[in-house]
Scaffold this motif. Structure first.
Motif, PDB file in Angstrom:
ATOM      1  N   THR A 235       0.743  -1.264  -0.146  1.00 13.00           N
ATOM      2  CA  THR A 235      -0.032  -0.052  -0.138  1.00 13.00           C
ATOM      3  C   THR A 235       0.839   1.286   0.029  1.00 13.00           C
ATOM      4  O   THR A 235       1.850   1.445   0.805  1.00 13.00           O
ATOM      5  CB  THR A 235      -1.032   0.035   1.132  1.00 13.00           C
ATOM      6  N   THR A 236       0.620   2.079  -0.851  1.00 11.86           N
ATOM      7  CA  THR A 236       1.385   3.399  -1.060  1.00 11.86           C
ATOM      8  C   THR A 236       0.581   4.456  -0.395  1.00 11.86           C
ATOM      9  O   THR A 236      -0.647   4.428  -0.116  1.00 11.86           O
ATOM     10  CB  THR A 236       1.554   3.789  -2.465  1.00 11.86           C
ATOM     11  N   ASP A 237       1.380   5.615  -0.111  1.00 13.86           N
ATOM     12  CA  ASP A 237       0.718   6.914   0.244  1.00 13.86           C
ATOM     13  C   ASP A 237      -0.621   7.308  -0.426  1.00 13.86           C
ATOM     14  O   ASP A 237      -1.522   8.007  -0.366  1.00 13.86           O
ATOM     15  CB  ASP A 237       1.940   7.937   0.646  1.00 13.86           C
ATOM     16  N   THR A 238      -0.244   7.037  -1.956  1.00 15.65           N
ATOM     17  CA  THR A 238      -1.122   7.475  -2.685  1.00 15.65           C
ATOM     18  C   THR A 238      -2.649   6.674  -2.714  1.00 15.65           C
ATOM     19  O   THR A 238      -3.583   7.089  -2.888  1.00 15.65           O
ATOM     20  CB  THR A 238      -0.775   7.489  -4.441  1.00 15.65           C
ATOM     21  N   ASP A 239      -2.225   5.449  -2.507  1.00 21.37           N
ATOM     22  CA  ASP A 239      -3.484   4.615  -2.157  1.00 21.37           C
ATOM     23  C   ASP A 239      -4.257   5.105  -0.740  1.00 21.37           C
ATOM     24  O   ASP A 239      -5.508   4.993  -0.856  1.00 21.37           O
ATOM     25  CB  ASP A 239      -2.964   3.015  -1.783  1.00 21.37           C
ATOM     26  N   ARG A 240      -3.451   5.296   0.151  1.00 19.40           N
ATOM     27  CA  ARG A 240      -4.153   5.767   1.425  1.00 19.40           C
ATOM     28  C   ARG A 240      -4.818   7.145   1.408  1.00 19.40           C
ATOM     29  O   ARG A 240      -6.060   7.308   1.618  1.00 19.40           O
ATOM     30  CB  ARG A 240      -3.086   5.811   2.592  1.00 19.40           C
ATOM     31  N   GLU A 241      -4.182   8.002   0.626  1.00 20.24           N
ATOM     32  CA  GLU A 241      -5.074   9.243   0.237  1.00 20.24           C
ATOM     33  C   GLU A 241      -6.317   8.955  -0.699  1.00 20.24           C
ATOM     34  O   GLU A 241      -7.229   9.624  -0.340  1.00 20.24           O
ATOM     35  CB  GLU A 241      -4.161  10.118  -0.518  1.00 20.24           C
ATOM     36  N   ALA A 242      -6.096   8.295  -1.674  1.00 25.88           N
ATOM     37  CA  ALA A 242      -7.217   8.243  -2.421  1.00 25.88           C
ATOM     38  C   ALA A 242      -8.429   7.446  -1.917  1.00 25.88           C
ATOM     39  O   ALA A 242      -9.616   7.585  -1.922  1.00 25.88           O
ATOM     40  CB  ALA A 242      -6.987   7.058  -3.812  1.00 25.88           C
ATOM     41  N   LEU A 243      -8.240   6.511  -0.731  1.00 20.16           N
ATOM     42  CA  LEU A 243      -9.077   5.869  -0.100  1.00 20.16           C
ATOM     43  C   LEU A 243      -9.693   6.909   1.085  1.00 20.16           C
ATOM     44  O   LEU A 243     -10.957   6.871   1.219  1.00 20.16           O
ATOM     45  CB  LEU A 243      -8.304   4.794   0.690  1.00 20.16           C
ATOM     46  N   GLU A 244      -8.822   7.621   1.473  1.00 16.13           N
ATOM     47  CA  GLU A 244      -9.430   8.887   2.430  1.00 16.13           C
ATOM     48  C   GLU A 244     -10.287   9.452   1.763  1.00 16.13           C
ATOM     49  O   GLU A 244     -11.371   9.993   2.260  1.00 16.13           O
ATOM     50  CB  GLU A 244      -8.278   9.603   2.830  1.00 16.13           C
ATOM     51  N   ASN A 245      -9.922  10.155   0.540  1.00 14.70           N
ATOM     52  CA  ASN A 245     -11.119  10.763  -0.131  1.00 14.70           C
ATOM     53  C   ASN A 245     -12.460   9.975  -0.541  1.00 14.70           C
ATOM     54  O   ASN A 245     -13.414  10.558  -0.530  1.00 14.70           O
ATOM     55  CB  ASN A 245     -10.445  11.122  -1.734  1.00 14.70           C
ATOM     56  N   MET A 246     -12.317   8.632  -0.704  1.00 13.66           N
ATOM     57  CA  MET A 246     -13.322   7.931  -0.773  1.00 13.66           C
ATOM     58  C   MET A 246     -14.379   7.780   0.583  1.00 13.66           C
ATOM     59  O   MET A 246     -15.510   7.918   0.522  1.00 13.66           O
ATOM     60  CB  MET A 246     -13.084   6.436  -1.318  1.00 13.66           C
ATOM     61  N   LEU A 247     -13.528   7.493   1.406  1.00  9.39           N
ATOM     62  CA  LEU A 247     -14.282   7.072   2.884  1.00  9.39           C
ATOM     63  C   LEU A 247     -14.742   8.270   3.671  1.00  9.39           C
ATOM     64  O   LEU A 247     -15.670   8.104   4.574  1.00  9.39           O
ATOM     65  CB  LEU A 247     -13.358   6.158   3.707  1.00  9.39           C
ATOM     66  N   GLY A 248     -13.922   9.277   3.505  1.00 12.27           N
ATOM     67  CA  GLY A 248     -14.054  10.427   4.732  1.00 12.27           C
ATOM     68  C   GLY A 248     -13.306  10.280   5.673  1.00 12.27           C
ATOM     69  O   GLY A 248     -13.515  10.961   6.709  1.00 12.27           O
TER      70      GLY A 248
END
Length: 497
Positions: A235-248
């Motif tokens: 898992t990359t920082d980009t993955d975590r940031e994209a997921l955060e945008n999706m999940l809130g």
């Protein structure tokens, strides 16, 4: 960016599209201790177990442990051990929050606490994802390496072991002393006959501790073999940031995986087992046909694409597969050298499986890095390539692509890619392998002989094959002269992808 963290208090803030644990986590009892809580375990065995807890199997919660680093514990603890699995494909993304992990120990911080947890009579299964090198064995012979520093440490320090074997044996010793039953040991690592390997090194370690303990362990443990399959990139920082945008919400322990998942398990348990088949796993009498298909086709082709693709300058497997010549290379390898070295179980569609692999390797959403797959090659190659190679040599079959794969690996461990860039080689034998490359850099025939005589990887038999020596030396010469990309395009540019 959201400042709210995924945890039990914020679960109700997630979008309706996200699947969350809808059971009372306070009622879950731990029946499994898992050693090696990396991304794969969280996306595979824990993912299967989660589906059972949703159905009411409350006795199969997981207590996990990291044998090295506190990183995963430090991600999970502030989140009440909740995390999400994001299944990504070219068609889209699906997210599920996993709640079956109850606690994470960090073994070096308090080895006694982990040993105590493993001694609890409620624990019926100890599972492992510790990678090939975690078994402290000689990959060529499959026997315990008694000179391994962790093994020597553990034999001298039974109260504070470092290796998985040390924790298992001393936990079993404590259970024996307390009159408690043993447990089932479930290896979930990419090794052929992983249960038999685990059993062998376990008994060899126990014999060094106490022959009577070894005898007790033989009666009071089971070590079923398994075949596990799911592509789980780091898992990359980009993955975590994209997921955060999706999940809130922020999920620092998020795991990314492909939709495909497979788990084949030998049905040989000591004190009962979870009904993982209700979540899609398969229980069988003999895992070997499935594991050979997976190791020789999926893992073998994955490593072939990783080493050749990295040398040619590709960052991910999907990038490699986007080059038509590499896609044709993969297709040819699966159909010929790997595909003819396996026998499909009854009802298993081998051609469909090969096509699935090509589609999975082409999943652009995963970004599975070639460098990650190339890690620890000295531990993986005996299982992924050399069994296939021995089969083909014994039966007069083709070895050209296997020789090409080995040549790419040798070029890779020389620590310089085709563009002249330095490679950060992550391998327990990296220094020894690079020394071989440096010592014989000017003569590919001598380099070939030196590697085939490197028994820690190749054993003692392959050095005798003149056919292998000729094919491998020839590829090393061509790769040195032309580079990987030119060689692959020359051979496969006219082949159908």
């Amino acid at each position: 960016m959201s400042k709210k963290l995924l945890n039990r208090h914020t679960l109700n803030l997630l979008p309706d599209s996200v699947t969350i644990p809808d059971y009372d986590r306070n009622t879950i009892r731990a029946g499994i201790v898992h050693l090696g809580i990396g991304a794969f375990h969280r996306a595979h065995q824990a993912w299967y177990t989660e589906q059972l807890l949703v159905e009411g199997a409350s006795e199969w919660g997981i207590i996990a442990a990291s044998l090295r680093s506190p990183a995963v514990r430090d991600q999970l603890a502030p989140q009440d051990y909740l995390y999400s699995v994001a299944e990504k494909s070219n068609a889209g993304e699906k997210v599920r929050v996993i709640g079956c992990v109850q606690h994470v120990y960090v073994a070096p911080e308090n080895p006694g606490a982990l040993l105590e947890a493993m001694t609890d009579g409620e624990i019926r299964i100890v599972s492992l994802t510790i990678t090939e090198k975690g078994y402290c064995h000689d990959p060529a012979s499959g026997t315990l390496n008694l000179q391994h520093p962790d093994i020597q440490h553990d034999l001298a320090n039974p109260q504070s072991p470092k290796s998985a074997l040390g924790f298992i044996v001393y936990a079993l010793q404590a259970r024996m002393d307390k009159g408690l039953p043993g447990f089932t040991l479930l290896s979930c690592d990419n090794l052929p006959a992983n249960g038999k390997l685990l059993q062998r090194v376990l008994f060899e370690f126990a014999e060094q501790v106490d022959p009577d303990l070894a005898s007790w362990i033989k009666v009071n443990t089971r070590c079923p073999s398994t075949m596990i399959d799911r592509i789980v990139p780091a898992t990359t920082d980009t993955d975590r940031e994209a997921l955060e945008n999706m999940l809130g919400l922020r999920d620092n322990a998020a795991v990314v995986a492909e939709p495909f998942s497979q788990w084949v398990i030998e049905d040989n348990f000591l004190r009962g087992r979870p009904d993982w088949d209700r979540a899609g796993a398969t229980f069988v009498e003999d895992v070997e046909p499935y594991e050979l298909i997976k190791l020789r086709l999926l893992n073998g082709c994955h490593s072939l694409l990783a080493y050749s693709g990295y040398l040619a300058g590709f960052e991910t497997i999907a990038d490699v597969m986007a080059e038509p010549a590499f896609a044709a290379l993969a297709q040819h390898f699966l159909a010929t050298e790997a595909g003819t070295a396996v026998e499909a179980p009854r009802g298993f569609d081998l051609e469909k499986y090969r096509q699935q692999l090509l589609e999975r390797f082409s999943n652009r959403a995963l970004r599975h890095r070639t460098w990650q797959i190339a890690m620890d090659g000295s531990q993986k190659i005996p299982q992924r390539w050399l069994g296939t190679l021995r089969h083909q040599l014994a039966n007069g079959g083709p070895i050209d692509l296997l020789s090409f794969a080995l040549a790419c690996w040798i070029r890779y461990v020389s620590a310089v890619d085709d563009a002249g860039n330095t490679i950060e080689v992550s391998d327990p034998l990296a220094a020894d392998l690079k020394a071989l490359c440096d010592r014989h850099a000017d003569d590919t025939s001598e380099l070939t002989a030196a590697f085939l005589q490197f028994s820690a990887v190749f054993g003692a038999d392959l050095r005798q094959s003149e056919r292998l020596h000729s094919a491998l030396s020839g590829w090393l010469t061509r790769l040195k002269q032309h580079g990987v990309l030119t060689c692959v395009r020359t051979q496969f540019e006219k082949s159908p992808a």
